[in-house]
Scaffold this motif. Structure first.
Motif, PDB file in Angstrom:
ATOM      1  N   ARG B 257      -1.416 -17.237 -14.054  1.00  0.00           N
ATOM      2  CA  ARG B 257      -0.780 -18.514 -13.798  1.00  0.00           C
ATOM      3  C   ARG B 257       0.668 -18.252 -13.364  1.00  0.00           C
ATOM      4  O   ARG B 257       1.403 -17.533 -14.056  1.00  0.00           O
ATOM      5  N   GLU B 258       1.072 -18.826 -12.246  1.00  0.00           N
ATOM      6  CA  GLU B 258       2.390 -18.471 -11.709  1.00  0.00           C
ATOM      7  C   GLU B 258       3.515 -18.799 -12.694  1.00  0.00           C
ATOM      8  O   GLU B 258       4.522 -18.088 -12.753  1.00  0.00           O
ATOM      9  N   SER B 259       3.312 -19.830 -13.505  1.00  0.00           N
ATOM     10  CA  SER B 259       4.378 -20.197 -14.442  1.00  0.00           C
ATOM     11  C   SER B 259       4.539 -19.171 -15.566  1.00  0.00           C
ATOM     12  O   SER B 259       5.516 -19.215 -16.314  1.00  0.00           O
ATOM     13  N   LEU B 260       3.599 -18.243 -15.707  1.00  0.00           N
ATOM     14  CA  LEU B 260       3.764 -17.145 -16.666  1.00  0.00           C
ATOM     15  C   LEU B 260       4.565 -15.985 -16.076  1.00  0.00           C
ATOM     16  O   LEU B 260       5.071 -15.135 -16.812  1.00  0.00           O
ATOM     17  N   LEU B 261       4.648 -15.920 -14.763  1.00  0.00           N
ATOM     18  CA  LEU B 261       5.261 -14.748 -14.134  1.00  0.00           C
ATOM     19  C   LEU B 261       6.730 -14.524 -14.507  1.00  0.00           C
ATOM     20  O   LEU B 261       7.141 -13.379 -14.685  1.00  0.00           O
TER      21      LEU B 261
END
Lengths: 354, 354, 354
Positions: B257-261
């Motif tokens: 999930r991009e928001s975890l990056l």
């Protein structure tokens, strides 16, 4: 409204804007591959992260909070950059439905679909009208005689979802979620028949310019904790008292049995046709059908996304399917930019923006 | 010491050497893509296999046993070929810590880190000093009131790991492993809090030359028998009396999930900074953080690898992440070779070798 | 027989034909990449779907039913197009064994292998003769003292497979499947020891032209409902009364621990050698060994496929393994076409057709 704004745009200088989250790196990467400028709309505390990708980003628009997107100065900035907004799966969730659907900036995609997507019942109803098979939906007053999955509203990645075996368990679970503040009333949650089978997510791209529907990929979601629980012994699960939760944290690649593809394409086409009929001009660009396949290879669709889904992030350099259509690395993000470029070349940009 | 050897090297004829195992095919493939000669250091009974890939390998150095690597004639051979050793996840395991860290051949990476990695407690302590969240660690004398996972020393791919619900089960499990000869004393095993969530492994590359940290990929490990047990019915498991084991036999691709990056990159940066501080000049090139993500999207890191991990073998032609940094197919193996090439071009080879 | 037909072929105008299903899109895509014309042999109700890929397909041969493939007019049509048939995993299943093995059209692959593959016992016997480790096989009259998996005949993607703990459960399960019409007698089903471990499928390509065996990829099958059940809580499974089923609906990418590859290649070579000995000239092109890996990293092969498997659809643009052999995107479909092209260039087409 949008045609007014478009009339002021310099079509030689279109830039592609999206909220810096979800699938934005893919969208920027694809936009650059097609020669566009890019705009990252970013909240302040994530700016540092996206600056690591400044080779993909021409302009940063920094917000204190996402909802500032609809502030007049931001709008003017976007217009001055000839911006087209690419909405992704977090767009409505982040900026709110009102800003999302009323923003006076051209959107790549079907703006009208946001309101449908914001309501779980409207979503399921659209699928049903399209004659795509769906799971049975219960209301809280129904007699519930088999397992169900109960889903919270909004695209929060599965947060709060739970499985229940009967009406009592549904009510207990909902009560807990009201207490936790996830929902305000029981009615916000959707109660769906629990389908036995495997999940599969299909990534489509409908091109109004080429007048064709492409299958660009498929994936499986990686959900915590449910995909971890299966690795713990039963007695440990009992000890922990762990209940499965369904928060999406990633995606795993999948290809489908080729004999399933005609059905997958057919469902996609039904979706396109129904949106053309009830939400003209119909869906534009990427969407996703989210399904369970049972052991008779029947597919039931339990949800859709009318925009680019995060599962497409697997295929930044193209997917096994996109290579069948395009002899070059074609992500969904790049496909969006390609569609805009094709539209510009054919003087048909109004066909892909709403 | 290394600068002495390097002073004799012909930098126009550097060759990249690694032990023929783990991720060596990827390392050779990447080295060739960057124009380097390659050396496979191989034990006799695997030679036939690597000869199938002789288009990727310029020189074979055949050993009777791995520990012969530090024999004087082998060292001289490596020096004569202007060799740089790329250590991978099996390097220390195969040749032993003494040879691994004292070999008088330039190593791409941080030689000092081997000793830390060889000790599970030193490893966890480094993560803690970096202020990366980690699971609770118990000693055998602690009161253990919730499930734990007990880990054997060394990078043997999870062999002997087990889950226990309390101190008695820990002791029983350890006793068995002492009898099996996996460990000599209870103290060798590390007892970690059992985290509920999903596993995720992040592949990083820290470039001293570009002074940046790249996320090159992510994966999930495929472990026998635990990933097979989940497919067996509960009553069959009872019948078999099967207990989960955690031996890694492969890897499955994952995107996050991009928001975890941002959090993933932040943890990587903390790791880089802490190694710069406590093990100067700090980590060089590939490393991996190994984590559990829970359903509040908190990440806890339960282990790290200071070298290239086998999960990167998924991305011989580049990963969804590496394409965001590099507009060409960039595996971790190739990235290593690229870093060496960049260092040579900038007369800064001493920045990446220790 | 085939040499007669080949003598009439215009080798400058070879076209590659396959049944439109299974892995046909990959086969067409690969054939085009190598410059061949392609023929989709398609049943009428799937024609619309394959017309979406007409950029990959030069000729459509439309059948009312698959078995019409062996009708004289169809044969003549294929001959007039200088067709080579590429048989895939559904070929025998669709057209029947008689048509499949007697069709007077050149086949890329070992025609003699079809008959072996059609019989589960002959298949296992070939593996045993090759000295590849296999699971124990029971007959219905054996005393069965541990869990077994019971497999239906034919490549129907796992339909009807079940796990049983003892002879009584085997008999009950088989009785049900006779009633359902899946089998006619108990003897058609194969009873195999249930192996504890993880599944792994290895994709090989044996090149008679280059005289080498390549590992082109690996995958895990995605099976409904068994891969979904693991996500349901135990009490829900009891409530549903769900029993695991094993119908393959897709495939997930996998790379193997590099230290397993020598064994994987060795097993493939044993398979090639045994088919050369007992079914000369031996296997040609793609095949697959299907295995369980246990926690001592022992591999047992429970099945093989003598043709291209659907798992290769993951790698339309090449796999982590194919990039090690070929510095270009090489799917198994393209590898087939490449082999035909290499054979033509070397005047050795009879080496790859039977």
């Amino acid at each position: 409204m949008i045609s007014n704004i478009l009339s002021k745009y310099d079509f030689g200088k279109i830039s592609i804007a999206t909220l810096a989250s979800h699938s934005s790196l893919q969208i920027f990467h694809g936009a650059k591959a097609e020669g566009f400028s890019t705009i990252a709309i970013v909240v302040r505390d994530r700016l540092w992260f996206y600056e690591h990708f400044r080779h993909l980003i021409d302009y940063f628009i920094v917000l204190d909070r996402w909802s500032d997107l609809c502030r007049e100065d931001i709008i003017n900035k976007l217009i001055s950059l000839n911006a087209v907004i690419v909405p992704h799966g977090s767009y409505v969730e982040y900026v709110g439905l009102d800003c999302a659907e009323n923003i006076p900036i051209p959107i790549f995609g079907l703006r009208k679909l946001f309101r449908v997507e914001a309501n779980q019942w409207a979503k399921m109803s659209l699928l049903q009208k399209a004659e795509i098979p769906t799971p049975r939906i219960y209301t809280i007053n129904d007699y519930i005689d088999k397992p169900v999955i109960v889903k919270m509203p909004g695209a929060k990645g599965g947060k709060g979802y739970f499985i229940a075996r009967n009406r009592d368990e549904v009510i207990n679970g909902l009560r807990k979620r009201v207490e936790e503040g996830l929902i305000k009333s029981f009615e916000e949650a959707m109660i769906q028949e629990y389908l036995v089978g495997v999940t599969a997510y299909y990534h489509y791209f409908y091109s109004p310019i080429l007048n064709r529907l492409e299958i660009l990929g498929a994936d499986i979601r990686y959900e915590t904790n449910v995909d971890g629980l299966r690795r713990a012994p039963q007695d440990v699960l009992v000890e922990i008292g762990a209940e499965p939760t369904f928060v999406v944290v990633g995606n795993i690649p999948l290809v489908l049995r080729e004999s399933l593809l005609p059905k997958v394409l057919e469902f996609g086409m039904k979706f396109v046709e129904e949106t053309k009929k009830s939400l003209p001009p119909g869906v534009i660009g990427p969407f996703c059908l989210e399904s369970i396949i049972d052991d008779n290879m029947n597919i039931k669709v339990f949800e859709f996304s009318g925009r680019i889904v995060a599962g497409t992030n697997l295929y930044v350099n193209g997917s096994p399917y996109s290579y069948l259509y395009w002899n070059e690395p074609m992500s969904t993000g790049r496909r969006i930019a390609r569609e805009i470029r094709l539209a510009l070349e054919r003087n048909a940009i109004e066909k892909v923006l709403t």
